[in-house]
Design a protein around this motif. Structure first.
Motif, PDB file in Angstrom:
ATOM      1  N   MET A 145       5.735  40.613  53.411  1.00 20.92           N
ATOM      2  CA  MET A 145       4.654  40.018  54.210  1.00 20.92           C
ATOM      3  C   MET A 145       3.385  39.952  53.357  1.00 20.92           C
ATOM      4  O   MET A 145       3.068  40.880  52.621  1.00 20.92           O
ATOM      5  CB  MET A 145       4.404  40.858  55.457  1.00 20.92           C
ATOM      6  CG  MET A 145       3.321  40.352  56.381  1.00 20.92           C
ATOM      7  SD  MET A 145       3.167  41.471  57.829  1.00 20.92           S
ATOM      8  CE  MET A 145       1.892  40.623  58.765  1.00 20.92           C
ATOM      9  N   VAL A 146       2.654  38.840  53.433  1.00 16.33           N
ATOM     10  CA  VAL A 146       1.435  38.661  52.646  1.00 16.33           C
ATOM     11  C   VAL A 146       0.219  38.872  53.546  1.00 16.33           C
ATOM     12  O   VAL A 146       0.072  38.195  54.569  1.00 16.33           O
ATOM     13  CB  VAL A 146       1.389  37.261  51.999  1.00 16.33           C
ATOM     14  CG1 VAL A 146       0.069  37.082  51.239  1.00 16.33           C
ATOM     15  CG2 VAL A 146       2.577  37.069  51.064  1.00 16.33           C
ATOM     16  N   LEU A 147      -0.613  39.818  53.157  1.00 25.63           N
ATOM     17  CA  LEU A 147      -1.845  40.106  53.892  1.00 25.63           C
ATOM     18  C   LEU A 147      -3.055  39.561  53.136  1.00 25.63           C
ATOM     19  O   LEU A 147      -3.089  39.591  51.899  1.00 25.63           O
ATOM     20  CB  LEU A 147      -2.016  41.612  54.088  1.00 25.63           C
ATOM     21  CG  LEU A 147      -0.950  42.339  54.904  1.00 25.63           C
ATOM     22  CD1 LEU A 147      -1.262  43.834  54.955  1.00 25.63           C
ATOM     23  CD2 LEU A 147      -0.860  41.773  56.310  1.00 25.63           C
ATOM     24  N   LYS A 148      -4.025  39.105  53.881  1.00 20.01           N
ATOM     25  CA  LYS A 148      -5.297  38.657  53.307  1.00 20.01           C
ATOM     26  C   LYS A 148      -6.244  39.855  53.286  1.00 20.01           C
ATOM     27  O   LYS A 148      -6.511  40.461  54.329  1.00 20.01           O
ATOM     28  CB  LYS A 148      -5.883  37.521  54.140  1.00 20.01           C
ATOM     29  CG  LYS A 148      -7.146  36.925  53.564  1.00 20.01           C
ATOM     30  CD  LYS A 148      -7.536  35.641  54.292  1.00 20.01           C
ATOM     31  CE  LYS A 148      -7.929  35.887  55.724  1.00 20.01           C
ATOM     32  NZ  LYS A 148      -8.493  34.687  56.379  1.00 20.01           N
ATOM     33  N   VAL A 149      -6.739  40.216  52.103  1.00 20.55           N
ATOM     34  CA  VAL A 149      -7.563  41.421  51.955  1.00 20.55           C
ATOM     35  C   VAL A 149      -8.992  41.027  51.558  1.00 20.55           C
ATOM     36  O   VAL A 149      -9.202  40.402  50.512  1.00 20.55           O
ATOM     37  CB  VAL A 149      -6.981  42.364  50.885  1.00 20.55           C
ATOM     38  CG1 VAL A 149      -7.859  43.601  50.733  1.00 20.55           C
ATOM     39  CG2 VAL A 149      -5.547  42.756  51.243  1.00 20.55           C
ATOM     40  N   PRO A 150     -10.002  41.389  52.377  1.00 18.52           N
ATOM     41  CA  PRO A 150     -11.393  41.110  52.015  1.00 18.52           C
ATOM     42  C   PRO A 150     -11.834  41.943  50.812  1.00 18.52           C
ATOM     43  O   PRO A 150     -11.504  43.113  50.704  1.00 18.52           O
ATOM     44  CB  PRO A 150     -12.180  41.516  53.266  1.00 18.52           C
ATOM     45  CG  PRO A 150     -11.172  41.586  54.365  1.00 18.52           C
ATOM     46  CD  PRO A 150      -9.882  41.995  53.709  1.00 18.52           C
ATOM     47  N   VAL A 151     -12.582  41.313  49.919  1.00 16.15           N
ATOM     48  CA  VAL A 151     -13.180  41.998  48.771  1.00 16.15           C
ATOM     49  C   VAL A 151     -14.687  41.794  48.861  1.00 16.15           C
ATOM     50  O   VAL A 151     -15.167  40.659  48.852  1.00 16.15           O
ATOM     51  CB  VAL A 151     -12.649  41.439  47.439  1.00 16.15           C
ATOM     52  CG1 VAL A 151     -13.335  42.142  46.266  1.00 16.15           C
ATOM     53  CG2 VAL A 151     -11.137  41.591  47.356  1.00 16.15           C
ATOM     54  N   HIS A 152     -15.433  42.893  48.955  1.00 15.96           N
ATOM     55  CA  HIS A 152     -16.887  42.820  49.131  1.00 15.96           C
ATOM     56  C   HIS A 152     -17.592  42.957  47.783  1.00 15.96           C
ATOM     57  O   HIS A 152     -17.342  43.888  47.030  1.00 15.96           O
ATOM     58  CB  HIS A 152     -17.351  43.906  50.088  1.00 15.96           C
ATOM     59  CG  HIS A 152     -16.908  43.686  51.492  1.00 15.96           C
ATOM     60  ND1 HIS A 152     -17.731  43.164  52.462  1.00 15.96           N
ATOM     61  CD2 HIS A 152     -15.697  43.882  52.089  1.00 15.96           C
ATOM     62  CE1 HIS A 152     -17.060  43.065  53.597  1.00 15.96           C
ATOM     63  NE2 HIS A 152     -15.827  43.495  53.402  1.00 15.96           N
ATOM     64  N   HIS A 153     -18.488  42.022  47.524  1.00 20.56           N
ATOM     65  CA  HIS A 153     -19.286  42.018  46.293  1.00 20.56           C
ATOM     66  C   HIS A 153     -20.725  42.377  46.668  1.00 20.56           C
ATOM     67  O   HIS A 153     -21.377  41.638  47.412  1.00 20.56           O
ATOM     68  CB  HIS A 153     -19.224  40.647  45.629  1.00 20.56           C
ATOM     69  CG  HIS A 153     -17.814  40.172  45.385  1.00 20.56           C
ATOM     70  ND1 HIS A 153     -17.139  40.426  44.211  1.00 20.56           N
ATOM     71  CD2 HIS A 153     -16.952  39.481  46.176  1.00 20.56           C
ATOM     72  CE1 HIS A 153     -15.925  39.901  44.282  1.00 20.56           C
ATOM     73  NE2 HIS A 153     -15.788  39.322  45.457  1.00 20.56           N
ATOM     74  N   VAL A 154     -21.188  43.520  46.168  1.00 21.80           N
ATOM     75  CA  VAL A 154     -22.511  44.032  46.536  1.00 21.80           C
ATOM     76  C   VAL A 154     -23.391  44.068  45.292  1.00 21.80           C
ATOM     77  O   VAL A 154     -23.258  44.972  44.456  1.00 21.80           O
ATOM     78  CB  VAL A 154     -22.409  45.441  47.156  1.00 21.80           C
ATOM     79  CG1 VAL A 154     -23.789  45.935  47.585  1.00 21.80           C
ATOM     80  CG2 VAL A 154     -21.450  45.427  48.344  1.00 21.80           C
TER      81      VAL A 154
END
Length: 313
Positions: free
Chosen positions: A161-170
């Motif tokens: 299963m492919v999950l969409k993972v948020p990546v936060h750029h701060v």
């Protein structure tokens, strides 16, 4: 701080010396609207303690209803407005003390972007994966991973299963000087710079003493544990020889960044690291973080964070 003021209507408690015209002038209200809303034409006399319905234009201001314990400083901090501007707008030089039920005029500020942004990567689920671990390994809250994939706590995942993972750029924020830390909002910035399982150095703002800690859990703020027994002893020494709920401004050194924070030193509740001299974890707060017990702002912590950020000198 709790408040019921969200919109164009708020209750107001009549204060000594009040009458309809004075109230309308003080808060720039439509006099006739005020009278109509409160049957003022049939009953024009007011008594102290009566509750009036106040309707106002909220396009560029908020009328905040004062509750027990509220001060101009707490209100300015809650709405993120300048304290001096707030006090001047409300003629605080003539009446510096607030009464429960009266209204404070708060100028509305436009929300400004923090500069942080989010991108997404794909993650292919492997045998034995669980959603919690995937979220922690990618430095994001469990609930955020669920939301990004339209899942809930009862959803199942499977290998392939492919999950969409948020990546936060701060982005790194400027500070007034090298002795101060970045003022990072907990919800949009700090929790991603210091994710669960991150180890970092803490420096006491006043004494300059340092120790190592690890964020082991925490949603509303960072729940952290000293890494070693020696780190626990250093914390105890900074707080005068014993563990304490007293708040102190601190600086967090992590990945080449220096972040403004506030820390208490009382171990409590869940523990992950053993043999480190404490039982439980210790709270570290960042800008706009809240307590886990009631979801409310801790004003002592927020004051200390601003000290460490160079906002109060």
């Amino acid at each position: 701080m709790t408040t019921t003021v969200f919109g164009k209507t708020v209750n107001y408690t009549v204060q000594p010396g009040d009458y309809y015209w004075l109230i309308s002038q003080k808060y720039s209200l439509d006099f006739h609207q005020l009278m109509r809303d409160n049957n003022g034409y049939s009953n024009p006399y007011l008594y102290v303690g009566r509750t009036l319905k106040v309707t106002y234009d909220d396009s560029n201001r908020i009328l905040h209803r004062v509750e027990a314990g509220h001060t101009f400083w707490k209100i300015s901090d809650y709405y993120k407005v300048d304290l001096i501007e707030l006090m001047a707008l409300n003629n605080a030089d003539q009446k510096p003390y607030l009464a429960v039920g009266e209204l404070v005029i708060v100028p509305k500020k436009q929300t400004q972007s923090t500069g942080a942004y989010v991108t997404y990567i794909n993650y292919t689920v492997k045998q034995g994966d669980i959603i919690w671990d995937i979220a922690v390994n990618h430095g994001i809250p469990y609930t955020e991973l669920l939301e990004a994939n339209q899942l809930n706590e009862y959803s199942s995942i499977y290998p392939g299963m492919v999950l969409k993972v948020p990546v936060h750029h701060v982005p790194v924020k400027s500070t007034p000087g090298g002795q101060y830390g970045e003022y990072l909002d907990w919800w949009t910035e700090a929790q991603y710079v210091i994710p669960i399982n991150k180890t970092f150095t803490v420096r006491d703002y006043y004494s300059g003493k340092t120790w190592k800690m690890k964020r082991t859990i925490g949603a509303n703020h960072a729940d952290c544990e000293p890494v070693t027994y020696q780190d626990s002893q250093m914390i105890k020494s900074v707080w005068g020889g014993s563990f304490s709920w007293a708040r102190r401004p601190v600086l967090i050194w992590v990945d080449g960044r220096q972040i403004a924070a506030s820390m208490s030193a009382m171990p409590h509740d869940i523990q992950y690291i053993t043999n480190n001299g404490i039982t439980g974890h210790i709270d570290i707060h960042f800008a706009n973080s809240t307590r886990h017990s009631d979801g409310q702002i801790d004003y002592d912590h927020q004051y200390n964070i601003k000290v460490a950020a160079g906002k109060y000198k």
